[in-house]
Structure formats: structure tokens, C-alpha cells
Design a protein around this motif. Structure first.
Motif, PDB file in Angstrom:
ATOM      1  N   ALA A   9     -28.241 -12.643 -36.124  1.00 48.10           N
ATOM      2  CA  ALA A   9     -27.189 -11.644 -36.335  1.00 48.10           C
ATOM      3  C   ALA A   9     -25.942 -12.138 -35.617  1.00 48.10           C
ATOM      4  N   TYR A  10     -24.807 -11.829 -36.183  1.00 46.77           N
ATOM      5  CA  TYR A  10     -23.533 -12.275 -35.630  1.00 46.77           C
ATOM      6  C   TYR A  10     -22.642 -11.079 -35.348  1.00 46.77           C
ATOM      7  N   PHE A  11     -21.896 -11.184 -34.265  1.00 49.32           N
ATOM      8  CA  PHE A  11     -20.943 -10.173 -33.844  1.00 49.32           C
ATOM      9  C   PHE A  11     -19.580 -10.652 -34.318  1.00 49.32           C
ATOM     10  N   THR A  12     -18.919  -9.897 -35.198  1.00 48.09           N
ATOM     11  CA  THR A  12     -17.646 -10.342 -35.764  1.00 48.09           C
ATOM     12  C   THR A  12     -16.478  -9.557 -35.180  1.00 48.09           C
ATOM     13  N   THR A  19     -11.116 -13.704 -39.074  1.00 48.17           N
ATOM     14  CA  THR A  19     -12.376 -13.149 -38.577  1.00 48.17           C
ATOM     15  C   THR A  19     -13.184 -14.263 -37.928  1.00 48.17           C
ATOM     16  N   TYR A  20     -13.629 -13.987 -36.717  1.00 47.39           N
ATOM     17  CA  TYR A  20     -14.469 -14.906 -35.952  1.00 47.39           C
ATOM     18  C   TYR A  20     -15.797 -14.217 -35.661  1.00 47.39           C
ATOM     19  N   ALA A  21     -16.781 -14.996 -35.266  1.00 49.38           N
ATOM     20  CA  ALA A  21     -18.080 -14.426 -34.912  1.00 49.38           C
ATOM     21  C   ALA A  21     -18.707 -15.245 -33.794  1.00 49.38           C
ATOM     22  N   VAL A  22     -19.584 -14.579 -33.048  1.00 45.26           N
ATOM     23  CA  VAL A  22     -20.436 -15.236 -32.061  1.00 45.26           C
ATOM     24  C   VAL A  22     -21.837 -14.682 -32.274  1.00 45.26           C
ATOM     25  N   GLU A  23     -22.828 -15.413 -31.820  1.00 39.33           N
ATOM     26  CA  GLU A  23     -24.197 -14.914 -31.935  1.00 39.33           C
ATOM     27  C   GLU A  23     -24.298 -13.624 -31.138  1.00 39.33           C
ATOM     28  N   VAL A  24     -24.891 -12.611 -31.741  1.00 39.95           N
ATOM     29  CA  VAL A  24     -24.949 -11.292 -31.109  1.00 39.95           C
ATOM     30  C   VAL A  24     -25.706 -11.350 -29.782  1.00 39.95           C
ATOM     31  N   THR A  25     -26.613 -12.296 -29.628  1.00 38.77           N
ATOM     32  CA  THR A  25     -27.381 -12.396 -28.382  1.00 38.77           C
ATOM     33  C   THR A  25     -26.516 -12.798 -27.192  1.00 38.77           C
ATOM     34  N   THR A  26     -25.310 -13.315 -27.443  1.00 42.24           N
ATOM     35  CA  THR A  26     -24.423 -13.698 -26.346  1.00 42.24           C
ATOM     36  C   THR A  26     -23.546 -12.539 -25.883  1.00 42.24           C
ATOM     37  N   VAL A  27     -23.460 -11.472 -26.676  1.00 37.79           N
ATOM     38  CA  VAL A  27     -22.588 -10.349 -26.347  1.00 37.79           C
ATOM     39  C   VAL A  27     -23.332  -9.362 -25.449  1.00 37.79           C
ATOM     40  N   LYS A  28     -22.782  -9.161 -24.264  1.00 36.01           N
ATOM     41  CA  LYS A  28     -23.385  -8.235 -23.305  1.00 36.01           C
ATOM     42  C   LYS A  28     -22.864  -6.820 -23.520  1.00 36.01           C
ATOM     43  N   LYS A  74      -3.186  -2.968 -28.681  1.00 33.46           N
ATOM     44  CA  LYS A  74      -3.246  -1.703 -29.422  1.00 33.46           C
ATOM     45  C   LYS A  74      -4.540  -0.989 -29.060  1.00 33.46           C
ATOM     46  N   LYS A  75      -4.761   0.168 -29.646  1.00 31.99           N
ATOM     47  CA  LYS A  75      -5.965   0.933 -29.310  1.00 31.99           C
ATOM     48  C   LYS A  75      -7.240   0.221 -29.755  1.00 31.99           C
ATOM     49  N   ASP A  76      -7.159  -0.675 -30.746  1.00 29.14           N
ATOM     50  CA  ASP A  76      -8.335  -1.419 -31.214  1.00 29.14           C
ATOM     51  C   ASP A  76      -8.629  -2.669 -30.391  1.00 29.14           C
ATOM     52  N   THR A  77      -7.689  -3.070 -29.528  1.00 23.95           N
ATOM     53  CA  THR A  77      -7.888  -4.278 -28.716  1.00 23.95           C
ATOM     54  C   THR A  77      -9.046  -4.044 -27.748  1.00 23.95           C
ATOM     55  N   SER A  78      -9.928  -5.041 -27.666  1.00 23.06           N
ATOM     56  CA  SER A  78     -11.123  -4.918 -26.831  1.00 23.06           C
ATOM     57  C   SER A  78     -11.314  -6.156 -25.979  1.00 23.06           C
ATOM     58  N   ILE A  79     -12.132  -5.995 -24.963  1.00 25.43           N
ATOM     59  CA  ILE A  79     -12.615  -7.144 -24.197  1.00 25.43           C
ATOM     60  C   ILE A  79     -14.106  -7.256 -24.475  1.00 25.43           C
ATOM     61  N   ILE A  80     -14.499  -8.377 -25.035  1.00 25.92           N
ATOM     62  CA  ILE A  80     -15.904  -8.632 -25.329  1.00 25.92           C
ATOM     63  C   ILE A  80     -16.475  -9.405 -24.147  1.00 25.92           C
ATOM     64  N   VAL A  81     -17.501  -8.865 -23.530  1.00 27.09           N
ATOM     65  CA  VAL A  81     -18.135  -9.515 -22.393  1.00 27.09           C
ATOM     66  C   VAL A  81     -19.337 -10.295 -22.927  1.00 27.09           C
ATOM     67  N   ALA A  82     -19.342 -11.594 -22.663  1.00 27.45           N
ATOM     68  CA  ALA A  82     -20.382 -12.471 -23.180  1.00 27.45           C
ATOM     69  C   ALA A  82     -21.100 -13.179 -22.045  1.00 27.45           C
ATOM     70  N   GLU A  83     -22.324 -13.588 -22.328  1.00 30.67           N
ATOM     71  CA  GLU A  83     -23.110 -14.382 -21.385  1.00 30.67           C
ATOM     72  C   GLU A  83     -23.628 -15.606 -22.109  1.00 30.67           C
ATOM     73  N   VAL A 101     -12.663  -5.235 -33.237  1.00 32.58           N
ATOM     74  CA  VAL A 101     -14.076  -5.569 -33.383  1.00 32.58           C
ATOM     75  C   VAL A 101     -14.543  -5.068 -34.736  1.00 32.58           C
ATOM     76  N   ASN A 102     -15.271  -5.921 -35.468  1.00 32.35           N
ATOM     77  CA  ASN A 102     -15.762  -5.532 -36.792  1.00 32.35           C
ATOM     78  C   ASN A 102     -17.171  -4.952 -36.726  1.00 32.35           C
ATOM     79  N   GLY A 103     -18.129  -5.708 -36.188  1.00 32.33           N
ATOM     80  CA  GLY A 103     -19.494  -5.212 -36.137  1.00 32.33           C
ATOM     81  C   GLY A 103     -20.506  -6.329 -36.044  1.00 32.33           C
ATOM     82  N   VAL A 104     -21.760  -5.984 -36.336  1.00 32.31           N
ATOM     83  CA  VAL A 104     -22.878  -6.914 -36.220  1.00 32.31           C
ATOM     84  C   VAL A 104     -23.589  -7.006 -37.555  1.00 32.31           C
ATOM     85  N   GLY A 105     -23.962  -8.208 -37.937  1.00 32.04           N
ATOM     86  CA  GLY A 105     -24.721  -8.376 -39.167  1.00 32.04           C
ATOM     87  C   GLY A 105     -24.972  -9.838 -39.458  1.00 32.04           C
ATOM     88  N   PRO A 106     -25.731 -10.098 -40.516  1.00 32.85           N
ATOM     89  CA  PRO A 106     -26.003 -11.484 -40.905  1.00 32.85           C
ATOM     90  C   PRO A 106     -24.799 -12.089 -41.621  1.00 32.85           C
TER      91      PRO A 106
END
Length: 150
Positions: A9-12, A19-28, A74-83, A101-106
Motif C-alpha cells: 500500500a502506498y501513501f500519496t 502526486t508522490y507516494a511513499v510506502e505506507v509502512t514508513t508513515v508514522k 494552507k489548511k491542507d498543508t501537512s507534516i508527514i512523519v516517517a520512519e 495528503v491524498n490517502g492510502v491505497g495500491p
């Protein structure tokens, strides 16, 4: 080649209009954007540090590192914490800024075109009709560490 990577699964998320993605297992965790405390005499992409429940976490701005136009917070701006696990077995925790942030999926894997193979991009994926650049956080962190030590 349009192989479905259903085992992963990927976090987009968006940086600029891409649009970028990282493996969802890296997102804390994903945090709403908060003020980042700058650290003097660091690279421009090192935004600074934040305190997450008593732990100081470095925040990197991939937009600056990748040379992407920076949009206002903006209000949609986020900080994604990864490990990520480093080669010595230790775990490195850091945050990076996402415009939204978009979401998680294949994702289905797409063949890479000439010129899209960079050390930061692990693969080219597709989510519906949208192309997604899947980032290699390990390689990004190695590059950041190398630049800090030079």
C-alpha cells in the motif's frame, strides 16, 4: 508491464501539482502543519524542528530539495512523519511537508520513461488515470545526510 502492486500500500500526497507516494509502512503519522523552529546555518531544505510529544523531529521540505515551486501554507498543508530503518539497524524519524495528503491505497506500476529514473524515485506508479512518483525515502535520507556531512 502495468503490474498491480497489491501486496504493497502506498501513501500519496501532493507537492506542487505532482502526486508522490511513499510506502505506507514508513508513515508514522500525519500532522496538520505547525510552526517549524528553524535551525541556524542549515541547508535551505532543512526547515527546522518540531516537538512531537516530547520528541524533537527534523522537518525537511522536499519542495526545496526537488526544486519545486513552494506554495503558501494552507489548511491542507501537512507534516508527514516517517520512519526509515538505516543500514546500521537504527530507525530514523523525520518529517516532511506535503501541500496536501491524498490517502492510502495500491498503485499499478508503470514502465519508466527515459529521463524519469532518478535516485529519489523508486518507481513510477499509476492511481486511476494519475501518474504517481514513488519516492525512495532511504535514498533521500542518504543524500540529505551526505550533503550535511560535506
Amino acid at each position: 508491464m502495468n503490474e498491480n502492486l497489491s501486496n504493497a500500500a502506498y501513501f500519496t500526497f501532493l507537492l506542487g501539482d505532482v502526486t508522490y507516494a511513499v510506502e505506507v509502512t514508513t508513515v508514522k503519522e500525519v500532522l496538520p502543519y505547525e510552526k517549524v523552529t528553524p535551525v541556524p546555518r542549515t541547508q535551505a531544505y532543512m526547515k527546522g524542528v518540531i516537538n512531537i510529544r516530547g520528541t524533537v523531529v527534523t522537518v525537511i521540505d522536499f519542495r526545496v530539495l526537488f526544486g519545486i515551486e513552494i506554495k503558501p501554507i494552507k489548511k491542507d498543508t501537512s507534516i508527514i512523519v516517517a520512519e526509515i530503518q538505516q543500514s546500521d539497524g537504527s530507525v530514523m524519524t523525520f518529517g516532511f511537508i506535503a501541500d496536501s495528503v491524498n490517502g492510502v491505497g495500491p498503485l499499478s506500476q508503470e514502465p519508466s520513461a527515459a529521463g524519469t529514473d532518478t535516485k529519489f524515485v523508486k518507481m513510477l506508479g499509476k492511481d486511476g488515470n494519475s501518474l504517481v512518483l514513488v519516492l525512495d525515502l532511504g535514498m533521500i535520507f542518504e543524500e540529505v545526510e551526505k550533503r550535511l556531512n560535506s
